[in-house]
Design an enzyme around this catalytic site. Structure first.
Site, mmCIF file in Angstrom:
data_model
loop_
_atom_site.group_PDB
_atom_site.id
_atom_site.type_symbol
_atom_site.label_atom_id
_atom_site.label_comp_id
_atom_site.label_asym_id
_atom_site.label_seq_id
_atom_site.Cartn_x
_atom_site.Cartn_y
_atom_site.Cartn_z
ATOM 1 N N ARG A 3 9.891 58.356 52.356
ATOM 2 C CA ARG A 3 8.815 58.055 51.511
ATOM 3 C C ARG A 3 7.680 59.110 51.467
ATOM 4 N NH1 ARG A 3 7.252 52.482 53.437
ATOM 5 N NH2 ARG A 3 8.613 52.799 55.094
ATOM 6 N N GLY A 19 6.956 60.109 66.950
ATOM 7 C CA GLY A 19 6.482 61.480 66.225
ATOM 8 C C GLY A 19 5.647 60.987 65.051
ATOM 9 N N GLY A 45 9.166 43.654 64.649
ATOM 10 C CA GLY A 45 9.757 43.211 65.701
ATOM 11 C C GLY A 45 8.907 42.188 66.325
ATOM 12 N N SER A 67 -31.084 98.996 44.475
ATOM 13 C CA SER A 67 -30.133 98.086 43.886
ATOM 14 C C SER A 67 -28.917 98.904 42.951
ATOM 15 C CB SER A 67 -30.710 97.184 43.004
ATOM 16 O OG SER A 67 -31.572 96.308 43.410
HETATM 17 C C1 UD1 Z 1 10.898 49.515 65.225
HETATM 18 C C2 UD1 Z 1 11.317 48.518 66.267
HETATM 19 C C3 UD1 Z 1 10.159 47.183 65.999
HETATM 20 C C4 UD1 Z 1 8.740 47.693 65.960
HETATM 21 C C5 UD1 Z 1 8.778 48.737 65.012
HETATM 22 C C6 UD1 Z 1 7.295 49.441 65.082
HETATM 23 C C7 UD1 Z 1 13.451 48.639 66.991
HETATM 24 C C8 UD1 Z 1 14.856 48.325 66.843
HETATM 25 N N1 UD1 Z 1 12.335 47.946 66.404
HETATM 26 O O1 UD1 Z 1 11.184 48.884 64.027
HETATM 27 O O2 UD1 Z 1 10.457 46.193 66.960
HETATM 28 O O3 UD1 Z 1 8.002 46.398 65.707
HETATM 29 O O4 UD1 Z 1 9.598 49.789 65.343
HETATM 30 O O5 UD1 Z 1 6.845 50.185 64.014
HETATM 31 O O6 UD1 Z 1 13.193 49.548 67.660
HETATM 32 N N2 UD1 Z 1 14.031 56.810 64.955
HETATM 33 C C9 UD1 Z 1 15.029 57.653 65.323
HETATM 34 N N3 UD1 Z 1 16.259 57.491 65.428
HETATM 35 C C10 UD1 Z 1 16.929 56.539 64.916
HETATM 36 C C11 UD1 Z 1 16.070 55.368 64.399
HETATM 37 C C12 UD1 Z 1 14.620 55.390 64.379
HETATM 38 O O7 UD1 Z 1 14.347 58.719 65.804
HETATM 39 O O8 UD1 Z 1 18.060 56.372 64.771
HETATM 40 C C13 UD1 Z 1 12.771 56.915 64.995
HETATM 41 C C14 UD1 Z 1 12.108 56.926 63.655
HETATM 42 O O9 UD1 Z 1 11.859 58.416 63.322
HETATM 43 C C15 UD1 Z 1 10.800 56.202 63.686
HETATM 44 C C16 UD1 Z 1 11.029 55.358 65.076
HETATM 45 O O10 UD1 Z 1 12.041 55.674 65.532
HETATM 46 O O11 UD1 Z 1 9.813 57.064 63.971
HETATM 47 C C17 UD1 Z 1 11.129 53.801 64.370
HETATM 48 O O12 UD1 Z 1 12.133 53.604 63.735
HETATM 49 P P1 UD1 Z 1 12.398 52.577 62.473
HETATM 50 O O13 UD1 Z 1 13.593 52.666 61.973
HETATM 51 O O14 UD1 Z 1 11.347 52.682 61.489
HETATM 52 O O15 UD1 Z 1 12.150 51.178 63.318
HETATM 53 P P2 UD1 Z 1 11.372 50.091 62.613
HETATM 54 O O16 UD1 Z 1 12.378 49.381 61.849
HETATM 55 O O17 UD1 Z 1 10.215 50.190 62.032
#
Ligand code: UD1
Ligand code: CA
Length: 459
Positions: free
Chosen positions: A15, A101, A137, A403
């Site tokens: 995004r 991050g 979550g 000047s």
């Molecule tokens: C996650 C949490 C959720 C929480 C929310 C807060 C889980 C399953 N859920 O959901 O409970 O309320 O964050 O924002 O953990 N990332 C990786 N590798 C991956 C997946 C994610 O590095 O394989 C990193 C992403 O870059 C991101 C963060 O983890 O910065 C969160 O991942 P995302 O998939 O956005 O989790 P949410 O669905 O937001």
């Protein structure tokens, strides 16, 4: 207790619609990830591992000088899977704290509190309560208030969706227990992902009490997904920086129009007008006034000095009581003495100007040493560059440069010398004499301006 920190940064950042990885986008002039790395350092983390995404090599490359481990997550299979990738790097740690991050404003104090409040057990979660919890979550607790598990929005029942306490994503856990729980999570859920959040339910099943605490402010745990959220968090952060300055005795004319992308140290009663941008390390003495639309980068300005509107000061030092601008440009190694006046459209580079001198209009002063009480007239240029090398111009105390003079360096103007306006000075100008190279003025009394012939004369 040895604390390791795992920072998840493997998100695609779709995004942002950017070729730059999301965690490299700047907030307050620094990459998002750099804020998180600083928070980890402030905690005294013994080990830091950053999980970055497949093809995201620009991320570790941008932090080559940082003392942390880089772990590539080739497939983005979920937050649990991401933490598993980093576990080998945590081998000697007692506890592991998981950060993100793209959540840049997390406060070390909050993390310290989470770690302390979880010290008696094997797992702790940072939670928050939101009026609109959608997307997060949910924290499921029993009647006594003990945490039972975390259920993701997409997997939640109607009743669970009504819960307003949510997971910030930040957890701390004992390493051995975490490794055990992560070894047992599956991806049997709607998103087919390995959820980090599943460790909570597994811990409870093992009879472990899950501790929790909350951040002081929601912005601390705000994640960035797009440029609008980034701008909102930037403004929030800038207003807090402005508030801290004001608290310590600086007047900020409009706290929403100040940008600090570095460190600003102000002594008492500094006044900052609107649209001031600060970069690098900037130090302002007591009662310094900075006018509107000024850029200050890596500079020091002495007590009582005034910088008028639209000036750019970079790598320069301005002594007490000086007046700079409007529309002045001080470049690296410009050193402006006490009570000097540097006026509009004046550029100064690598030049020392002693006290009480004036360069008021339309001048370029580069590679120069100028004494005190010197008056440099409008349009004076130091011709410091011969096409190959830079040369020095020296001007003695009390000199007066007429000047529109060109001072062809290397050249020296003596103490109390006067240079006639419009001169090109390429040899030494002796002290206390008038030196000029101006061609004598001549008038032609019988000269007539050419005229168009009158129509009658045309026959
Ligand atoms: C996650 C949490 C959720 C929480 C929310 C807060 C889980 C399953 N859920 O959901 O409970 O309320 O964050 O924002 O953990 N990332 C990786 N590798 C991956 C997946 C994610 O590095 O394989 C990193 C992403 O870059 C991101 C963060 O983890 O910065 C969160 O991942 P995302 O998939 O956005 O989790 P949410 O669905 O937001
Ligand atoms: Ca998210």
């Amino acid at each position: 207790m040895k604390l390791g920190v795992v920072i998840l940064a493997a998100g695609k950042g779709t995004r942002m619609r950017s070729t730059l990885a999301k965690v490299l986008h700047p907030l307050a002039g620094r990459a998002l990830l750099s804020h998180v790395l600083d928070a980890a350092a402030a905690l005294g983390a013994a080990r830091v591992a950053v999980v970055y995404g497949h093809g995201g090599a620009q991320v570790p490359a941008a932090f080559a000088d940082r003392d942390c481990d880089w772990v590539e997550q080739r497939e983005r299979l979920g937050t649990g899977h991401a933490v598993i990738q980093a576990l080998p790097r945590m081998a000697a740690m007692d506890r592991v704290l998981v950060l993100y991050g793209d959540v840049p404003l997390i406060e070390p104090e909050t993390l310290n509190r989470l770690v302390a409040d979880s010290a008696h057990t094997q797992l702790g979660v940072l939670t928050m309560t939101l009026a609109d919890p959608s997307g997060y979550g949910r924290i499921v607790r029993d009647k006594q208030g003990h945490i039972l598990r975390i259920v993701e929005q997409k997997d939640a029942s109607e009743a669970e969706l009504a819960i307003t306490e949510v997971n910030t994503g930040i957890i701390v856990a004992e390493l051995t227990a975490l490794a055990d729980w992560l070894g047992r999570i599956g991806n049997d859920n709607v998103q087919r992902e390995y959820y980090l959040t599943d460790v909570i339910g597994l811990a409870v099943a093992d009879g472990v009490e899950v501790a929790s605490c909350r951040p002081e402010r929601l912005e601390e745990v705000a994640g960035i997904n797009d440029r609008w959220q980034l701008a909102e968090l930037e403004r929030y952060h800038q207003r807090r920086l402005a508030a801290a300055l004001m608290h310590d005795g600086t007047t900020v004319m409009d706290p929403s129009r100040l940008d600090i992308r570095g460190t600003l140290i102000c002594e008492r009663d500094v006044v900052l007008d609107v649209n001031v941008i600060v970069e690098g390390q900037v130090r302002l003495g007591a009662e310094v006034r900075i006018g509107p639309n000024c850029l200050l980068r890596d500079c020091e300005i002495g007590a009582g000095a005034e910088v008028l509107a639209n000036s750019v000061i970079e790598g320069a030092r301005v002594a007490a009581g000086a007046r700079i601008g409007p529309f002045a440009r001080l470049r690296p190694a410009a050193e402006i003495g006490e009570r000097c006046h540097i006026g509009n459209f004046v550029e100064i580079k690598q030049a020392r100007i002693a006290a009480d001198s004036k360069v008021n209009h339309l001048s370029y002063i580069g590679d120069a040493e100028i004494g005190s009480k010197v008056n440099v007239g409008a349009g004076t240029i130091t011709c410091n560059y011969d096409g190959a090398c830079k040369h020095l111009t020296r001007i003695g105390d009390g000199a007066f440069i007429g000047s529109n003079s060109a001072l062809v360096a290397p050249v020296e103007i003596g103490v109390d010398a006067t240079i006639g306006a419009g001169s090109v000075i390429s040899r030494q100008a002796p002290a206390a004499q008038l030196t000029l190279t101006r061609a004598p003025q001549v008038s032609h009394p019988h000269w007539q301006r050419p005229r168009k012939a009158a129509p009658a004369d045309r026959e």
